[in-house]
Write an enzyme that holds these catalytic residues in place. Structure first.
Site, short mmCIF file in Angstrom:
data_model
loop_
_atom_site.label_atom_id
_atom_site.label_comp_id
_atom_site.label_asym_id
_atom_site.label_seq_id
_atom_site.Cartn_x
_atom_site.Cartn_y
_atom_site.Cartn_z
N LYS A 53 -21.54 -18.81 -18.31
CA LYS A 53 -22.36 -17.65 -17.92
C LYS A 53 -21.53 -16.37 -17.96
O LYS A 53 -21.98 -15.34 -18.45
CB LYS A 53 -22.96 -17.88 -16.52
CG LYS A 53 -24.03 -18.98 -16.52
CD LYS A 53 -24.45 -19.41 -15.12
CE LYS A 53 -25.41 -20.59 -15.21
NZ LYS A 53 -25.80 -21.15 -13.91
N GLN A 97 -24.11 -20.54 -7.73
CA GLN A 97 -24.17 -21.77 -8.51
C GLN A 97 -24.47 -22.95 -7.59
O GLN A 97 -23.86 -23.12 -6.54
CB GLN A 97 -22.84 -21.98 -9.25
CG GLN A 97 -22.84 -23.16 -10.19
CD GLN A 97 -23.77 -23.00 -11.41
OE1 GLN A 97 -24.10 -21.89 -11.81
NE2 GLN A 97 -24.20 -24.11 -11.98
N ASP A 120 -31.85 -15.86 -10.76
CA ASP A 120 -32.12 -17.28 -10.97
C ASP A 120 -33.61 -17.60 -10.75
O ASP A 120 -34.06 -18.69 -11.10
CB ASP A 120 -31.34 -18.09 -9.92
CG ASP A 120 -30.21 -18.90 -10.52
OD1 ASP A 120 -30.24 -19.13 -11.74
OD2 ASP A 120 -29.33 -19.28 -9.76
N1 GUN Z 1 -26.86 -25.46 -11.34
C1 GUN Z 1 -27.29 -25.99 -12.50
N2 GUN Z 1 -28.11 -25.13 -13.15
C2 GUN Z 1 -28.17 -24.01 -12.38
C3 GUN Z 1 -28.87 -22.77 -12.53
O1 GUN Z 1 -29.59 -22.52 -13.50
N3 GUN Z 1 -28.68 -21.89 -11.52
C4 GUN Z 1 -27.91 -22.16 -10.42
N4 GUN Z 1 -27.80 -21.22 -9.47
N5 GUN Z 1 -27.26 -23.31 -10.26
C5 GUN Z 1 -27.40 -24.22 -11.24
#
Ligand code: GUN
Length: 304
Positions: A53, A97, A120
């Site tokens: 990311k 995350q 998100d």
């Molecule tokens: N863990 C796995 N995929 C994601 C996501 O798209 N966002 C977040 N915040 N955590 C994750």
């Protein structure tokens, strides 16, 4: 007939290009979009996702702020860091995350993010707006799946869509976005009695169960669109989805691979949500993932 592949990597690259242009336009107006990514603990898979990311942000000109916290970070410390990011005008998007270490309540932490910085789409307000059919920040993975569906000449309107999985991050928002696109939606989960009988009715099947080889050829309606959201590992450690790709592609009409399918699209939609949060912060109406010049149906599906 072998299914055509929905190439998420190529589609994501096109979205990145549009995002880079919008970042430039924001910068010309004195705003550099900023995304804060909060990683608590040392889960290796989460570290890889976070790194991807951050790299994607850098590639399109979004400023990234990586907040790395120890596994034993207290609730108060984490809430304090989130509050600081909420108050920081250089931060337009915040992502914590998941999963978090067990002593932390993910719901509480996500809801502590200012909802207009929740890129998100997981904050209760954003989830509620998606439920009501007027989404703001959409959950990135389902949003990416919708873009993949838009990129192929297959009408979602009126189709029978079946989802496997009912998570807050994928299954539930996916159902709402498909419903908003006028699909007839059925959700399957661990207590579904006869999964194959339901999936065989699917024109569009979205697998998000987190079980390798859960979806086999006998579960597919000939010609169906199969989107694989799974991220699992083979015994040899290779990334794979929930779908037995080799056999299902002989029955389906369209199929997304793992890797190179939904994964890159999740990251692309995070960038879209971040740029849109920055655009809103200066009163500009977001344009969605496409720039006017782009045609989502063109050249995104890889040849067979
Ligand atoms: N863990 C796995 N995929 C994601 C996501 O798209 N966002 C977040 N915040 N955590 C994750």
């Amino acid at each position: 007939m072998t299914a055509r592949t929905i190439d998420g990597k190529a589609l994501a690259a096109r979205i990145h290009a549009g995002i880079a242009r919008r970042v430039k336009s924001l910068q010309d107006r004195g705003v550099t979009p900023g995304l804060a990514v909060v990683l608590v603990g040392d889960d290796p898979a989460s570290a890889i996702y976070v790194r991807n990311k951050v790299r994607a942000c850098e590639a399109v000109g979004i400023r990234s702020f990586l907040v790395q916290l120890a596994d034993n970070t207290s609730r108060a410390t984490l809430l304090g860091r989130v509050a600081e990011l909420n108050a920081d005008p250089g931060v337009h998007g915040i992502l914590v995350q998941l999963p978090l270490p067990r002593h932390l309540d993910a719901r509480e932490i996500v809801d502590a993010i200012a909802f207009d910085k929740d890129v998100d789409g997981l904050h209760a307000t954003n989830a509620g707006l998606t439920l009501l059919g007027r989404p703001r920040s959409r959950s990135c993975t389902p949003y990416g799946v919708m873009m993949m569906l838009e990129s192929i000449p297959y009408p979602v309107q009126g189709c029978d869509a079946v989802l496997i999985g009912r998570s807050n991050m994928v299954g539930k928002p996916m159902a709402m976005l498909l419903l908003a696109a006028n699909a007839t939606v059925t959700m399957c989960h661990s207590a579904t009695r006869d999964l194959a009988a339901v999936t065989r009715q699917a024109d569009v099947l979205v697998a998000a169960a987190g079980r390798r080889n859960l979806v086999t050829a006998d579960m597919i309606k000939p010609g169906a669109v199969v989107i694989d959201v799974g991220t699992n590992r083979t015994p040899e450690g290779k990334l794979c989805g929930d779908v037995d790709f080799a056999e299902v592609r002989e029955i389906a009409g369209w199929i997304s691979p793992v890797p190179g399918g939904v994964g890159p699209m999740t990251v692309a939609m995070l960038l879209v949500n971040t740029v849109e949060a920055a655009e809103r912060s200066i009163g500009t109406s977001p344009q969605g993932p496409w720039l006017a010049e782009s045609d989502p149906s063109a050249a995104v599906a890889a040849p067979r």
